[in-house]
Design a protein around this motif. Structure first.
Motif, PDB file in Angstrom:
ATOM      1  N   ASP A  60      43.641  48.794  51.923  1.00 47.05           N
ATOM      2  CA  ASP A  60      42.471  48.683  51.056  1.00 47.05           C
ATOM      3  C   ASP A  60      41.915  47.265  51.116  1.00 47.05           C
ATOM      4  N   ASN A  61      40.611  47.171  51.360  1.00 45.03           N
ATOM      5  CA  ASN A  61      39.887  45.910  51.274  1.00 45.03           C
ATOM      6  C   ASN A  61      38.675  46.157  50.398  1.00 45.03           C
ATOM      7  N   ALA A  62      38.633  45.510  49.247  1.00 40.75           N
ATOM      8  CA  ALA A  62      37.598  45.798  48.260  1.00 40.75           C
ATOM      9  C   ALA A  62      36.204  45.457  48.769  1.00 40.75           C
ATOM     10  N   ARG A  63      36.076  44.408  49.570  1.00 43.35           N
ATOM     11  CA  ARG A  63      34.764  43.956  50.041  1.00 43.35           C
ATOM     12  C   ARG A  63      34.335  44.662  51.319  1.00 43.35           C
ATOM     13  N   GLN A  64      35.299  44.959  52.190  1.00 43.50           N
ATOM     14  CA  GLN A  64      35.001  45.593  53.479  1.00 43.50           C
ATOM     15  C   GLN A  64      35.963  46.761  53.703  1.00 43.50           C
ATOM     16  N   THR A  89      56.939  46.678  52.801  1.00 43.28           N
ATOM     17  CA  THR A  89      56.307  45.418  52.423  1.00 43.28           C
ATOM     18  C   THR A  89      54.982  45.714  51.721  1.00 43.28           C
ATOM     19  N   LEU A  90      54.767  45.003  50.640  1.00 48.41           N
ATOM     20  CA  LEU A  90      53.499  45.033  49.916  1.00 48.41           C
ATOM     21  C   LEU A  90      52.824  43.705  50.224  1.00 48.41           C
ATOM     22  N   ASN A  91      51.740  43.749  50.999  1.00 45.21           N
ATOM     23  CA  ASN A  91      51.039  42.540  51.427  1.00 45.21           C
ATOM     24  C   ASN A  91      49.750  42.380  50.628  1.00 45.21           C
ATOM     25  N   LEU A  92      49.619  41.246  49.966  1.00 42.28           N
ATOM     26  CA  LEU A  92      48.478  40.973  49.104  1.00 42.28           C
ATOM     27  C   LEU A  92      47.719  39.775  49.655  1.00 42.28           C
ATOM     28  N   TYR A  93      46.384  39.894  49.718  1.00 44.50           N
ATOM     29  CA  TYR A  93      45.560  38.880  50.368  1.00 44.50           C
ATOM     30  C   TYR A  93      44.445  38.411  49.432  1.00 44.50           C
ATOM     31  N   ARG A  94      44.068  37.147  49.621  1.00 36.63           N
ATOM     32  CA  ARG A  94      42.923  36.588  48.898  1.00 36.63           C
ATOM     33  C   ARG A  94      41.892  36.091  49.909  1.00 36.63           C
ATOM     34  N   GLY A  95      40.603  36.248  49.560  1.00 38.56           N
ATOM     35  CA  GLY A  95      39.508  35.751  50.382  1.00 38.56           C
ATOM     36  C   GLY A  95      39.029  34.400  49.890  1.00 38.56           C
ATOM     37  N   ARG A  96      37.963  33.909  50.516  1.00 41.41           N
ATOM     38  CA  ARG A  96      37.480  32.561  50.197  1.00 41.41           C
ATOM     39  C   ARG A  96      36.924  32.455  48.779  1.00 41.41           C
ATOM     40  N   ARG A 109      45.432  53.199  40.660  1.00 37.82           N
ATOM     41  CA  ARG A 109      45.970  52.478  39.495  1.00 37.82           C
ATOM     42  C   ARG A 109      46.788  51.264  39.920  1.00 37.82           C
ATOM     43  N   LEU A 110      47.530  51.392  41.032  1.00 36.77           N
ATOM     44  CA  LEU A 110      48.278  50.244  41.548  1.00 36.77           C
ATOM     45  C   LEU A 110      47.330  49.131  41.954  1.00 36.77           C
ATOM     46  N   LEU A 111      46.249  49.468  42.647  1.00 35.33           N
ATOM     47  CA  LEU A 111      45.276  48.454  43.054  1.00 35.33           C
ATOM     48  C   LEU A 111      44.619  47.793  41.845  1.00 35.33           C
ATOM     49  N   ALA A 112      44.330  48.571  40.825  1.00 39.78           N
ATOM     50  CA  ALA A 112      43.745  47.996  39.607  1.00 39.78           C
ATOM     51  C   ALA A 112      44.704  46.997  38.974  1.00 39.78           C
ATOM     52  N   LEU A 113      45.993  47.322  38.959  1.00 41.94           N
ATOM     53  CA  LEU A 113      47.006  46.417  38.415  1.00 41.94           C
ATOM     54  C   LEU A 113      47.055  45.121  39.219  1.00 41.94           C
ATOM     55  N   LEU A 114      47.043  45.219  40.548  1.00 44.49           N
ATOM     56  CA  LEU A 114      47.152  44.036  41.398  1.00 44.49           C
ATOM     57  C   LEU A 114      45.897  43.177  41.335  1.00 44.49           C
ATOM     58  N   ALA A 126      46.468  39.438  40.064  1.00 41.70           N
ATOM     59  CA  ALA A 126      46.400  38.346  41.036  1.00 41.70           C
ATOM     60  C   ALA A 126      45.060  38.239  41.751  1.00 41.70           C
ATOM     61  N   ARG A 127      44.042  38.949  41.279  1.00 42.31           N
ATOM     62  CA  ARG A 127      42.684  38.862  41.844  1.00 42.31           C
ATOM     63  C   ARG A 127      42.691  39.038  43.369  1.00 42.31           C
ATOM     64  N   ILE A 128      43.392  40.060  43.840  1.00 42.45           N
ATOM     65  CA  ILE A 128      43.497  40.274  45.280  1.00 42.45           C
ATOM     66  C   ILE A 128      42.211  40.851  45.846  1.00 42.45           C
ATOM     67  N   GLU A 129      41.965  40.593  47.128  1.00 47.09           N
ATOM     68  CA  GLU A 129      40.832  41.195  47.822  1.00 47.09           C
ATOM     69  C   GLU A 129      41.287  42.316  48.747  1.00 47.09           C
TER      70      GLU A 129
END
Length: 254
Positions: A64-68, A141-148, A33-38, A42-45
């Motif tokens: 967690d990495n949604a693509r890989q 720390t909560l680290n949030l990342y975006r891909g290309r 549920r936390l990942l769904a919120l993020l 913020a469209r995180i990957e």
């Protein structure tokens, strides 16, 4: 490319997502549920949550990495096994002059090339925002990342995360920072996963599963912190996992 929903129109959905997280606190569904919120906010990957303790270093609570998906485990292992020392945010944790809650965009210029190359170039990540929560004895720390594909965080994304920051900090503190009684009966999944371990390794891992840090688990078991560290290393080696995050995931996947 589909135009992102304006922040003002997303808030009813975001607040419903926060309510979902509150409802799931302490349970198996919390992280999903936390990942769904993020992802909505913020469209995180990719998402990583780390817990730091001056006496024991760092542990990964969520990777967690949604693509890989498998890549998240690899990056968590690299980070917790030593690369965390090159993280600019880690070096700032001991600065008592900084606020207890801080949202910081990626500072690429402050990163050693080896750190950036290992944790950003290979997974093809282009931007990061870190939410740091400093506690009396350590930090999260909560680290949030975006891909290309999604591209860097924009001003609206940062404003949304800044507004959510106190709620996210409270959720993380309450879910990960409140140990539950170790005497609670093991689930069949936990029994199966912990079966190969010695009794002391099993007792330690059970406490980690119940929300303890290594330091608080050592105190409850009445052993030195260095001894608890040895139990943890042996247990993780036997189970083939790098972190508490994977221990938790392994118990849920069984």
């Amino acid at each position: 490319m589909t135009r992102p929903t304006p922040p003002s129109e997303r808030w009813p959905t975001l607040l419903a997502g926060v309510a979902d997280c509150v409802e799931a606190l302490g349970g198996a569904d919390f992280e999903a549920r936390l990942l769904a919120l993020l992802r909505e906010g913020a469209r995180i990957e990719q998402c990583m949550i780390f817990a730091y303790d001056a006496a024991e270093g760092v542990d990964c609570l969520l990777a967690d990495n949604a693509r890989q998906p498998r890549l998240a485990d690899r990056l968590a292992r690299l980070y917790t096994e030593g690369l965390f020392r090159n993280d600019p945010n880690y070096r700032r944790l001991a600065d008592n002059a900084l606020p207890t809650l801080e949202l910081a965009p990626m500072r690429a210029e402050a990163m050693p090339e080896s750190y950036r190359g290992s944790l950003f170039a290979f997974p093809d990540l282009v931007d990061k925002v870190a939410l740091t929560l400093r506690e009396a004895e350590g930090a999260y720390t909560l680290n949030l990342y975006r891909g290309r594909e999604a591209g860097p965080f924009d001003a609206d994304d940062l404003a949304t995360l800044d507004a959510l920051a106190p709620l996210l900090a409270s959720l993380i503190r309450r879910h990960y920072g409140a140990p539950r009684p170790a005497e609670v009966r093991l689930t069949p999944e936990e029994e199966a996963v912990l079966a190969p371990l010695s009794e002391r390794e099993r007792q330690l891992c059970l406490r980690l599963l119940r929300g303890h840090t290594l330091k608080s688990a050592a105190a409850e078991l009445e052993v030195a912190l260095s001894t608890a560290e040895t139990y943890r290393k042996r247990a993780y080696a036997k189970l083939g996992i790098p972190s508490k995050a994977r221990l938790i995931a392994l118990c849920r996947r069984q």
